[in-house]
Scaffold this active site. Sequence first.
Site, PDB file in Angstrom:
ATOM      1  N   THR A  14       0.825  -1.218   0.000  1.00 46.19           N
ATOM      2  CA  THR A  14       0.000   0.000   0.000  1.00 46.19           C
ATOM      3  C   THR A  14       0.858   1.266   0.000  1.00 46.19           C
ATOM      4  OG1 THR A  14      -0.035  -0.186   2.404  1.00 46.19           O
ATOM      5  CG2 THR A  14      -1.954  -1.053   1.223  1.00 46.19           C
ATOM      6  N   GLY A  15       2.176   1.111   0.018  1.00 45.63           N
ATOM      7  CA  GLY A  15       3.071   2.275   0.132  1.00 45.63           C
ATOM      8  C   GLY A  15       3.478   2.833  -1.223  1.00 45.63           C
ATOM      9  N   TYR A 140      17.564   2.752  11.482  1.00 47.30           N
ATOM     10  CA  TYR A 140      17.073   2.271  10.192  1.00 47.30           C
ATOM     11  C   TYR A 140      18.194   1.539   9.450  1.00 47.30           C
ATOM     12  CZ  TYR A 140      15.179   2.954   5.376  1.00 47.30           C
ATOM     13  OH  TYR A 140      14.724   2.800   4.085  1.00 47.30           O
ATOM     14  N   LYS A 144      18.426  -2.428   8.348  1.00 43.28           N
ATOM     15  CA  LYS A 144      18.454  -2.785   6.927  1.00 43.28           C
ATOM     16  C   LYS A 144      19.689  -3.624   6.583  1.00 43.28           C
ATOM     17  CE  LYS A 144      14.859  -0.697   5.009  1.00 43.28           C
ATOM     18  NZ  LYS A 144      13.805  -1.484   4.369  1.00 43.28           N
ATOM     19  N   CYS A 168      18.082   4.139  -4.483  1.00 42.12           N
ATOM     20  CA  CYS A 168      18.407   5.479  -3.990  1.00 42.12           C
ATOM     21  C   CYS A 168      17.086   6.113  -3.535  1.00 42.12           C
ATOM     22  CB  CYS A 168      19.092   6.294  -5.092  1.00 42.12           C
ATOM     23  SG  CYS A 168      18.125   6.464  -6.590  1.00 42.12           S
ATOM     24  N   ASN A 169      17.044   7.406  -3.274  1.00 46.07           N
ATOM     25  CA  ASN A 169      15.800   8.052  -2.811  1.00 46.07           C
ATOM     26  C   ASN A 169      14.698   7.876  -3.854  1.00 46.07           C
ATOM     27  OD1 ASN A 169      16.789   9.871  -0.410  1.00 46.07           O
ATOM     28  ND2 ASN A 169      18.298  10.023  -2.047  1.00 46.07           N
ATOM     29  N   ARG A 216      21.972  14.450  -4.114  1.00 48.13           N
ATOM     30  CA  ARG A 216      21.225  13.200  -3.975  1.00 48.13           C
ATOM     31  C   ARG A 216      20.868  12.620  -5.350  1.00 48.13           C
ATOM     32  NH1 ARG A 216      22.826  13.723   0.423  1.00 48.13           N
ATOM     33  NH2 ARG A 216      21.711  13.802   2.400  1.00 48.13           N
TER      34      ARG A 216
END
Length: 322
Positions: A14-15, A140, A144, A168-169, A216
């Site tokens: 759902t994300g 986090y 991970k 990555c982001n 980034r």
Amino acid sequence: MSEGGKIILVTGGTGLVGRAIQNVIESNKNENEKWIFVGSKDADLCDKKSTEKLFEKHKPTHVIHLAAMVGGLFHNMTHNLDFLRKNIHMNDNVLQSAHENDVVKVISCLSTCIFPDKTTYPIDESMIHNGPPHPSNYGYSFAKRLIDIQNRGYYEQYGRIYTSIVPCNVFGPNDNFHPNASHVIPGLMRRLYDLIKDGNTEDKVFTILGSGKPLRQFIYSLDLAKLILWVLREYNSVEPIILSVDESQEVTISQVAETIAQAFNFKGKLVYDTSAADGQYKKTASNAKLRKYLPDFQFTPFNEAIKDTVDWYIQNYDQARN
Ligand code: NDP
């Protein structure tokens, strides 16, 4: 579904990334695949019994494990213990239930922000465990990193091909736009939209936290979803693989803010609050391993992906995670 088909369970379905996979498989579904997307309402993956029930119910042959406690820099800095414990519990429950239910393949998600703080650049897959992560998100990060350790254990003891991807982001439709929990892109979009909703005028000042200088790499969620499908169907190794845009596609936070401002057609002024924390200056990752397999993969241009996300956000503001 035909004999010998795959039942693919997607945790975190759902994300942001889960919804992108749902979107991409609509036009890219194989006959022999049955897809099941689950969120926290279907099972609390921090709870072993609840996780076991989920596996008993769906009997998956393959798992894409996206569920995690995820947040931006400021949320991480104040909740490192929660990030550590919840993610350790979820990951162990999912991996062990997969093993006990004879799941053939699990793809779990690491992140480029878990790499060592002090390192050489670009970072690659061999460097994940080379030193402590940035102190802002150690909870986090260590949770991970343990996924990779655990995957190696399942391989050594049981020959299982449980692997991990290192995005990555990520940004895109269905992101978390909540001001206290969001990553930089949805965070900026939310604040800018709040500023101009009732009037996009020249006297408005949009303040960006930090200097705007950090660099980034950002991947559009729909591009990441396509790459995850490739990992599911083609990539058969325990070794992690970085799923990132090219190094040449790295951008500064100020470029991000300007691109978002353009997408909203913002008429006011951008200013940088240099008293706020910047986080890690850069974490440039190499996608050379991915490029060996997929030299021609085309990433969506950053400004196009930002525009699509802004348009989605404006249209879906009332249902978005705000
Ligand atoms: P989101 O925050 O958008 O979604 C998180 C998902 O995890 C939701 O589906 C949520 O369910 C589920 N979830 C959270 N807690 C539980 C729980 N206790 N039990 C069951 N499900 C739970 O995450 P993303 O889509 O952004 O991230 C997906 C993966 O990618 C994560 O593993 C993340 O670490 C990784 N990643 C993300 C990056 C990013 O920039 N977003 C960058 C690199 C890696 P519900 O919504 O139903 O509550």
